[in-house]
Design a protein around this motif. Sequence first.
Motif, PDB file in Angstrom:
ATOM      1  N   GLU A   1       0.849  -1.083   0.016  1.00  0.00           N
ATOM      2  CA  GLU A   1       0.074   0.079  -0.001  1.00  0.00           C
ATOM      3  C   GLU A   1       0.803   1.241  -0.054  1.00  0.00           C
ATOM      4  O   GLU A   1       0.398   2.300  -0.745  1.00  0.00           O
ATOM      5  CB  GLU A   1      -0.968  -0.150   1.293  1.00  0.00           C
ATOM      6  N   LEU A   2       1.904   1.321   0.783  1.00  0.00           N
ATOM      7  CA  LEU A   2       2.775   2.373   0.878  1.00  0.00           C
ATOM      8  C   LEU A   2       4.203   2.455   0.105  1.00  0.00           C
ATOM      9  O   LEU A   2       5.206   3.102   0.363  1.00  0.00           O
ATOM     10  CB  LEU A   2       3.184   2.506   2.284  1.00  0.00           C
ATOM     11  N   ASP A   3       4.094   1.461  -1.107  1.00  0.00           N
ATOM     12  CA  ASP A   3       5.395   1.209  -1.793  1.00  0.00           C
ATOM     13  C   ASP A   3       5.603   2.467  -2.257  1.00  0.00           C
ATOM     14  O   ASP A   3       7.115   2.939  -2.551  1.00  0.00           O
ATOM     15  CB  ASP A   3       5.390  -0.031  -2.505  1.00  0.00           C
ATOM     16  N   TRP A   4       4.506   3.423  -2.713  1.00  0.00           N
ATOM     17  CA  TRP A   4       4.909   4.549  -3.456  1.00  0.00           C
ATOM     18  C   TRP A   4       5.691   5.594  -2.481  1.00  0.00           C
ATOM     19  O   TRP A   4       6.762   6.414  -3.141  1.00  0.00           O
ATOM     20  CB  TRP A   4       3.556   5.331  -3.820  1.00  0.00           C
ATOM     21  N   LEU A   5       5.485   5.433  -1.230  1.00  0.00           N
ATOM     22  CA  LEU A   5       6.206   6.323  -0.296  1.00  0.00           C
ATOM     23  C   LEU A   5       7.726   6.219  -0.307  1.00  0.00           C
ATOM     24  O   LEU A   5       8.731   6.974  -0.220  1.00  0.00           O
ATOM     25  CB  LEU A   5       5.717   6.338   1.218  1.00  0.00           C
ATOM     26  N   ILE A   6       8.194   4.622  -0.203  1.00  0.00           N
ATOM     27  CA  ILE A   6       9.406   4.150  -0.218  1.00  0.00           C
ATOM     28  C   ILE A   6      10.006   4.470  -1.285  1.00  0.00           C
ATOM     29  O   ILE A   6      11.288   5.045  -1.522  1.00  0.00           O
ATOM     30  CB  ILE A   6       9.494   2.841   0.226  1.00  0.00           C
ATOM     31  N   ILE A   7       9.498   4.223  -2.454  1.00  0.00           N
ATOM     32  CA  ILE A   7       9.940   4.569  -3.604  1.00  0.00           C
ATOM     33  C   ILE A   7      10.421   5.800  -3.954  1.00  0.00           C
ATOM     34  O   ILE A   7      11.416   6.408  -4.322  1.00  0.00           O
ATOM     35  CB  ILE A   7       9.017   3.949  -4.862  1.00  0.00           C
ATOM     36  N   THR A   8       9.589   6.981  -3.505  1.00  0.00           N
ATOM     37  CA  THR A   8       9.782   8.189  -3.787  1.00  0.00           C
ATOM     38  C   THR A   8      10.838   8.678  -2.877  1.00  0.00           C
ATOM     39  O   THR A   8      11.805   9.524  -3.447  1.00  0.00           O
ATOM     40  CB  THR A   8       8.601   9.004  -3.259  1.00  0.00           C
ATOM     41  N   MET A   9      10.881   8.134  -1.682  1.00  0.00           N
ATOM     42  CA  MET A   9      11.845   8.613  -0.772  1.00  0.00           C
ATOM     43  C   MET A   9      13.366   7.836  -1.313  1.00  0.00           C
ATOM     44  O   MET A   9      14.414   8.637  -1.179  1.00  0.00           O
ATOM     45  CB  MET A   9      11.747   8.012   0.499  1.00  0.00           C
ATOM     46  N   SER A  10      13.404   6.793  -2.054  1.00  0.00           N
ATOM     47  CA  SER A  10      14.346   6.126  -2.205  1.00  0.00           C
ATOM     48  C   SER A  10      15.003   6.979  -3.698  1.00  0.00           C
ATOM     49  O   SER A  10      16.424   7.267  -3.857  1.00  0.00           O
ATOM     50  CB  SER A  10      14.387   4.718  -2.946  1.00  0.00           C
ATOM     51  N   LEU A  11      14.026   7.277  -4.624  1.00  0.00           N
ATOM     52  CA  LEU A  11      14.577   8.092  -5.743  1.00  0.00           C
ATOM     53  C   LEU A  11      15.059   9.417  -5.462  1.00  0.00           C
ATOM     54  O   LEU A  11      15.879  10.130  -6.127  1.00  0.00           O
ATOM     55  CB  LEU A  11      13.417   8.260  -6.909  1.00  0.00           C
TER      56      LEU A  11
END
Length: 504
Positions: free
Chosen positions: A273-283
């Motif tokens: 559900e929150l993968d977008w958050l981690i992907i955004t932080m990572s990028l």
Amino acid sequence: MYSEWPLLSVLIWTPIIGGILVLLAGDRDPSGARKIALLFSIVTFLLTLPLYTQFNTDTHLMQFVERHSWIDAFNIEYFVGVDGISMPLILLTSFMTVIVVISAWDIIEYRVSQYMAAFLIMEGFMIGTFSSLDAILFYIFFESMLIPMFLVIDIWGGANRIYATFKFFLYTFIGSVLLLVALIYLYTQSGSFAIFDFHHLRLTLTEQILIFLAFLVAFAVKVPMWPVHTWLPDAHVEAPTGGSVILAAIMLKMGGYGFLRFSLPITPDASAELDWLIITMSLTAVVYIGFVALVQQDMKKLIAYSSIAHMGFVTLGFFVVFRIMDGDNDAQGSVLALEGGMVQMISHGFISGAMFLCVGVVYDRMHSRQIADYGGVVNTMPVFAAFMVFFAMANAGLPGTSGFVGEFMVILASFKASFWIAFLAATTLILGAAYTLWMIKRVIFGEIANDNVRALTDINRREFLFLSILAIAVLALGLWPDPLVKVMHPTIENLLNHIATSKL
């Protein structure tokens, strides 16, 4: 798979006992303290080798397991074991500790016994963290390793060490409090602190999201991820060389390990559900922090920001799997993403440690980390220059070095999730080369800049030894990553199967 003899306990407590013996030896005999520390670090490393040579690569089950009752009232156990995720990190820990002891041999002259003891004790705590299968045991080791690092920065650090140590402590403490709250809640639901009992809990999405966020704060600080990364450059700049090496090579990996051991298997739906958050932080770490590194004037600070950017690939690889699974459900792509993140963690341990050691070599001679104070070092330190250029190329992701393998695997896997995710991740190949080569150009090449550079002497046998060992490790993993990938493959596949079957 229970162990016939307590190898992991020996690995955890041998360096701790060695550290205590070094402390007891005191500073009356600094040479003796160094020798005892080197002996115990080498013995611990040699004892970790059976973890690899006797490791069964055909199973995902925990190996070398030891399980004993500890605090019966709360069902807390002394429960340790390793799998394909934790075993390589334990090997990396014992390997880098030997390097740190050798690198500090003639450099640390103040409180030698305490310095050496701090790293030995920290090694035992870090091995304990990677091998703990009981949540409270994990938490105790997870927190305990911060104490020696705090002391290393505070006692042997630079002018602003007090500020750096308290910032380091506050960031990690806040995250750790939330981690403890989450672990206690999971205990109330399962009646056990065994981590694998947490894996099989059927939690609601709301429960998972709250627990995931608690885990995120704790592990994101350790990685560290943007925007909770600001403690790391300060800690690196103020820490002595050995502290920077262990901080970058091992302690940052605690965050990545925590995501694999806790976040993904315990809260798979919240992770999706929150993968977008981690992907955004990572990028953001990969792109924005890469630009921040470009403008740094302090070599240590530049490498620290570089570490944040490179660790962004680790968290990107771990969470882009949910996009792959939701898309074409490419099992091979999901495996590639997780394995790429793991390879990147090990590679970063070698390269970041080597880069900080290179800075330490010239700092010991000139007592400056400012890029502007150097120039033309190749003319006076040609052997050192060759090593630093090599490690810089690895840091920039040169094919044939370990720096290329993990990042390339994550970028390939990201293409299966989204072209734009892969495109943004691939900018590190440009940015990494830009800030690394810009530093190398100003420090290593050109005419001799000043009399201080003209007076430099090339590396001695001790420095040649530890830089050569790290160069071999970087080349070996870059040219032949299969031994590492083969070890972790069954564990990664099992983790992905668990995520797929545990989702609500």
